[in-house]
Enzyme design. Sequence first.
Site, PDB file in Angstrom:
ATOM      1  N   LYS A 114      -5.358  11.710   9.649  1.00 44.08           N
ATOM      2  CA  LYS A 114      -6.650  12.388   9.699  1.00 44.08           C
ATOM      3  C   LYS A 114      -7.717  11.649   8.901  1.00 44.08           C
ATOM      4  O   LYS A 114      -8.857  11.536   9.335  1.00 44.08           O
ATOM      5  CB  LYS A 114      -6.502  13.816   9.186  1.00 44.08           C
ATOM      6  CG  LYS A 114      -7.736  14.653   9.343  1.00 44.08           C
ATOM      7  CD  LYS A 114      -7.474  16.088   8.940  1.00 44.08           C
ATOM      8  CE  LYS A 114      -8.704  16.931   9.167  1.00 44.08           C
ATOM      9  NZ  LYS A 114      -8.478  18.329   8.827  1.00 44.08           N
ATOM     10  N   LYS A 115      -7.354  11.129   7.737  1.00 44.19           N
ATOM     11  CA  LYS A 115      -8.326  10.459   6.874  1.00 44.19           C
ATOM     12  C   LYS A 115      -8.873   9.189   7.529  1.00 44.19           C
ATOM     13  O   LYS A 115     -10.064   8.911   7.482  1.00 44.19           O
ATOM     14  CB  LYS A 115      -7.684  10.126   5.533  1.00 44.19           C
ATOM     15  CG  LYS A 115      -8.647   9.652   4.493  1.00 44.19           C
ATOM     16  CD  LYS A 115      -7.960   9.527   3.152  1.00 44.19           C
ATOM     17  CE  LYS A 115      -8.963   9.174   2.076  1.00 44.19           C
ATOM     18  NZ  LYS A 115      -8.324   9.098   0.765  1.00 44.19           N
ATOM     19  N   LYS A 116      -7.993   8.416   8.162  1.00 43.09           N
ATOM     20  CA  LYS A 116      -8.410   7.176   8.831  1.00 43.09           C
ATOM     21  C   LYS A 116      -8.798   7.417  10.284  1.00 43.09           C
ATOM     22  O   LYS A 116      -9.172   6.488  10.983  1.00 43.09           O
ATOM     23  CB  LYS A 116      -7.287   6.143   8.776  1.00 43.09           C
ATOM     24  CG  LYS A 116      -6.990   5.669   7.376  1.00 43.09           C
ATOM     25  CD  LYS A 116      -5.891   4.638   7.384  1.00 43.09           C
ATOM     26  CE  LYS A 116      -5.571   4.181   5.975  1.00 43.09           C
ATOM     27  NZ  LYS A 116      -4.484   3.203   5.957  1.00 43.09           N
TER      28      LYS A 116
END
Length: 92
Positions: free
Chosen positions: A76-78
């Site tokens: 999700k972060k990347k």
Amino acid sequence: MRFCPKCGSFLKVKGNKMVCSKCGYSDHDVEKVILKENVAHENDKTIIADGETIEGRVAISLCPRCGSVRAILLNKKKRLYRCMTCNFVYNI
């Protein structure tokens, strides 16, 4: 994101044109517009592809290789996705 040249407000996509909700300006040049929308993700799923177990959330994301809209959210972060149709890994 596009803005109205008359009043500076945000233009919204309506059908095949972009319209300013403040002053009524409309622009028919929407072929360059990419729509993104937030989608509520389903619960975590485990998917097996080519003998490899992939854990992640099923998401709606357009694959740049095959055009499918079904993907697994890997990170999700990347914003890293794996297409459920062709297994191509991409980020947006």
